[in-house]
Design an enzyme around this catalytic site. Structure first.
Site, short mmCIF file in Angstrom:
data_model
loop_
_atom_site.label_atom_id
_atom_site.label_comp_id
_atom_site.label_asym_id
_atom_site.label_seq_id
_atom_site.Cartn_x
_atom_site.Cartn_y
_atom_site.Cartn_z
N ASP A 343 65.77 45.12 -10.90
CA ASP A 343 65.56 46.36 -10.75
C ASP A 343 64.31 46.88 -11.35
OD1 ASP A 343 66.72 47.59 -13.63
OD2 ASP A 343 67.72 45.72 -13.12
N HIS A 670 68.97 38.25 -6.32
CA HIS A 670 68.98 39.68 -6.32
C HIS A 670 67.72 40.38 -6.88
CE1 HIS A 670 70.99 43.55 -6.24
NE2 HIS A 670 70.40 43.94 -7.39
N ASP A 718 74.30 32.17 -3.06
CA ASP A 718 72.72 32.46 -3.01
C ASP A 718 72.63 33.49 -1.85
OD1 ASP A 718 70.02 32.27 -3.55
OD2 ASP A 718 69.91 30.66 -2.02
N GLU A 727 71.35 37.15 -9.88
CA GLU A 727 70.31 37.82 -10.16
C GLU A 727 69.21 36.78 -10.96
OE1 GLU A 727 69.29 42.55 -11.36
OE2 GLU A 727 71.32 41.47 -12.09
#
Length: 747
Positions: A343, A670, A718, A727
């Protein structure tokens, strides 16, 4: 401890208020189907659109004209309310969609139609790239009759047209069976074993008696033979396994395989060169995590991108960031630093332990008997600062350190000297989203004692390492560390809100005695001052057993102080006891490794794997490596080396958790910008990126839809949607950087 506490959020209250209701129709049809009129045979009945979207039937589909210039995904949307969800029931969520022009992304969610607008499932395919028909399975975490299916379309600078058909939410559907492809039953380190190091493998078999094995070179010649050792059922995988020890072979080469029980392993090398590459690749990871600067494609081909969060529209920028409402009345320039994970958030608590471990990689190389600091010297990492006569790894860490310094509350303000816990978006964003395209408002979150002590510890450590290269910067970091220490003593109970997980991870930590110990240790090692010595000697943490099964992490930082006190030259009274405590911790990890059929120093109670388990394996290996540095005993070196095998393929899933290393490796972590799985124009994570790995709690909906009932090592997938098992983060890669450098030094 979990990095996040909540799933991503759905539509805001503003959107809910702006909805334009389209005529409703009675519920009906198949009782398992929760979406009404999903084929739009009766026009727009049961569907709504936000006020700025014109939606109408077209060719048997619902088509919506989406305006340009909206900031957020949820600023333009179509959807349906009053969806019934049953807790624990599985649902198949599917739709067909297209966008004109191609390449736009839709954020499809199943969530709550009323405040707090929770999202129970979400996916963000790029239309025309990810396919035409989209099907997903998830399990509802709640009972509600106020569910919502939403198709969020905002966030584009230009207007576009969205068409959708065959929207379905089919309840009572059994989760699609997920059978991971584990390949051959012989599990090896798929990258490399050191010629002079241990060489072990694990065989999955139903056989109860020992079996003969053969080691073959790249030409298929048998160069080693032996017998397996039956180990019974391994609790971490639920499989019956045997161990294989082929350490007697010390020849170098590539393309080796193990053959046993009619199976042949994936190929591997016996050579140290792969670890020289991994030493650098794992550290190079940080350059492409940088915020506030262009990532140069000439330095990272395929990874070039515009600077993120510098205030170029639609980006709000990090140069004048306000606090959350009611927290403060000032703004701070908190530009720069590393994005924490997949993020766009930046966190002092996680940035601290990450910076410490990256710096400690270099500091260990300076002091350890096998250390080679030149391997991380100027010009080794291909970063913009290369060539400035400063070790590249220090230049890279400085990018984060300068951000950490900016997070300190200014003089004259309430809580001056403390550090803000984090800075990130006001709301969660979807995938994919390049940093420079993030339209969200950025906010500073309240200062915390833990963040303040992370700043104190890393800034103090930095002062001693940067002094030979930049005395002014070293003086600045030491002054900030002293100020943070004083502020933490004055405010010892500022704790992060565990529910502050909207838009970014909460990183709550309700025990800060370990951070106080760590900060005191770093300040003492840098200054030698009596007050820090006295604090250390009086702290209960100083004599506590801190090397537990899970190892150290962002919320368990005492080991950072203990390891440095044991290895960085100092005159602390009782230094022998400090060093002995590290060796005793290593003895326990070594015993765990020797008892484990997969040869790793990690065996959590009940085989309940924690979030980021791969880096916990590596951090426990760091303790083993440190014991070797302290004692020179080969058993600790061998234990540390063997720990890498698990991460690089000797595991139940037969996968390397490091991108670009091993025949089968994790590469769909991620991430909002390493998002090739969703957008063919974006890259996979760079080589040397560590996946978090198995996580028994499988908090994300995608993992829940695939991995219900998983055992230990099998709690991983995955896939870019699985943020709880797959992540990447700066602190996990710091553990890889530290261990890759150690292993390379042993080559």
């Amino acid at each position: 401890m979990n990095r996040r506490r909540t799933a991503l959020l759905s539509l805001t209250g503003l959107l809910a208020a702006a909805l334009t209701a389209l005529p409703a129709a009675p519920a009906g049809a198949d009782p398992a189907e929760q979406v009404r009129n999903g084929t739009f045979d009766t026009g727009t009945e049961s569907w709504w659109a936000s006020a700025n979207v014109t939606a109408a039937p077209s060719g048997g589909r619902l088509c919506a004209d989406v305006p340009g210039g909206t900031a957020n995904r949820w600023d333009a949307a179509v959807g349906q309310n009053d969806i019934t969800l049953v807790k624990g029931e599985s649902y198949r969520f599917s739709f067909s969609a297209a966008g004109t022009p191609a390449g736009h992304t839709v954020r499809a969610i199943v969530g709550l139609q009323t405040a707090p607008y929770d999202t129970y499932y979400e996916v963000s395919p790029q239309l025309g790239v990810s396919g035409d028909t989209y099907t997903y399975t998830f399990t509802s975490p709640v009972d509600t009759a106020q569910g919502q299916v939403g198709l969020q379309l905002g966030g584009s600078a230009d207007p576009w047209r969205f068409c959708v058909d065959d929207v379905s939410l089919l309840g009572g559907v059994a989760p699609e069976p997920y059978e991971p492809d584990t390949g051959p039953r012989v599990r090896v380190n798929q990258v490399a074993y050191l010629p002079s190091g241990p060489k072990n493998a694990t065989l999955v078999t139903e056989a109860a008696e020992r079996l003969p094995w053969q080691l073959k070179d790249h030409a298929g010649h048998v160069v080693g033979r032996g017998w397996t050792v039956p180990r019974g059922v391994d609790g971490s995988s639920g499989e019956n396994v045997h161990s294989i020890d082929f350490g007697a072979h010390r020849g170098r080469g590539s393309g080796y395989t193990l053959t046993v029980d009619g199976e042949t392993s994936r190929p591997f090398d016996i050579d140290a060169s792969a670890y020289e590459r991994l030493r650098l690749d794992s550290a190079k990871y940080y350059y492409t995590q940088r915020s506030g600067t262009e990532i140069r494609d000439d330095l990272r081909p395929g990874y070039g991108r515009a600077a993120g969060h510098v205030g170029v529209a639609p980006n709000r920028g990090d140069t004048e960031v306000p606090c959350q409402p009611g927290v403060c009345d000032y703004t701070l320039d908190v530009s720069g630093g590393w994005y924490d994970a997949g993020d766009h958030g930046k966190y002092v608590v996680n940035g601290g332990i990450s910076t410490w471990e990256v710096l400690s990689t270099y500091e260990r190389a300076r002091h350890a008997r096998t250390g080679e600091p030149g391997r991380l010297g100027d010009g080794t990492l291909d970063i913009p600062e290369s060539g400035n006569k400063v070790p590249d790894i220090l230049d890279e860490a400085r990018w984060e350190l300068e951000f950490l310094l900016k997070m300190q509350v200014p003089d004259g303000e309430p809580l001056a000297g403390t550090a803000h816990h984090k800075i990130h978006d006001e709301q969660w964003t979807g995938l994919p989203l390049l940093p420079g395209a993030d339209p969200q408002k950025r906010e500073l979150h309240p200062p915390t004692t833990a963040a303040t002590l992370n700043l104190a510890a890393t800034a103090a450590q930095a002062a001693r390492l940067y002094r030979p290269y930049d005395k002014k910067f070293a003086a600045t970091t030491l002054a900030a560390a002293r100020k943070a220490w004083t502020a933490a003593l004055a405010h010892p109970d500022l704790l992060a809100d565990p529910d502050d997980g909207t838009g970014g991870g909460a990183y709550p930590d309700d025990t800060v005695s370990d951070e106080f110990y760590w900060a005191a240790a770093e300040l003492y090692l840098t200054t030698g001052e009596r007050r820090f010595e006295e604090y250390l000697r009086d702290s209960p943490v100083h004599t506590a057993d801190i090397f537990g099964p899970l190892g150290f992490d962002w919320s368990r930082t005492a080991a950072a102080g203990r390891l440095d006190l044991a290895t960085v030259p100092n005159r602390l009274p009782g230094g022998d006891k400090v060093r002995r405590s590290v060796v005793e911790g290593a003895d326990r990890y070594l015993a765990t490794l020797e008892a484990h059929p997969y040869g790793m120093p990690y065996a959590p109670a009940g085989n309940v794997y924690d979030w980021g388990s791969t880096h916990q394996v590596l951090n426990n290996a760091v303790v083993l490596a440190t014991a070797y540095d302290l004692t020179g005993a080969a058993k600790y070196r061998d234990g540390a080396l063997q720990s890498m095998d698990y991460v690089l393929g000797r595991n139940a899933l037969n996968i390397s958790y490091v991108t670009g290393y091993g025949e089968v490796n994790a590469h769909n972590q991620h991430s909002r910008w390493y998002a090739r799985q969703l957008d063919a124009n974006l890259p996979n994570p760079p080589a040397g990126t560590l996946s978090g790995g198995p996580n028994s709690s499988i908090q994300d909906p995608y993992a829940q839809s695939k991995l219900q009932g998983c055992v230990g090592q099998f709690c991983y997938i995955d896939d870019i949607q699985s943020w709880s098992t797959n992540e990447h983060t700066i602190n996990w890669n710091a553990a890889l950087t530290r261990m890759a450098s150690f292993v390379a030094d042993q080559g």
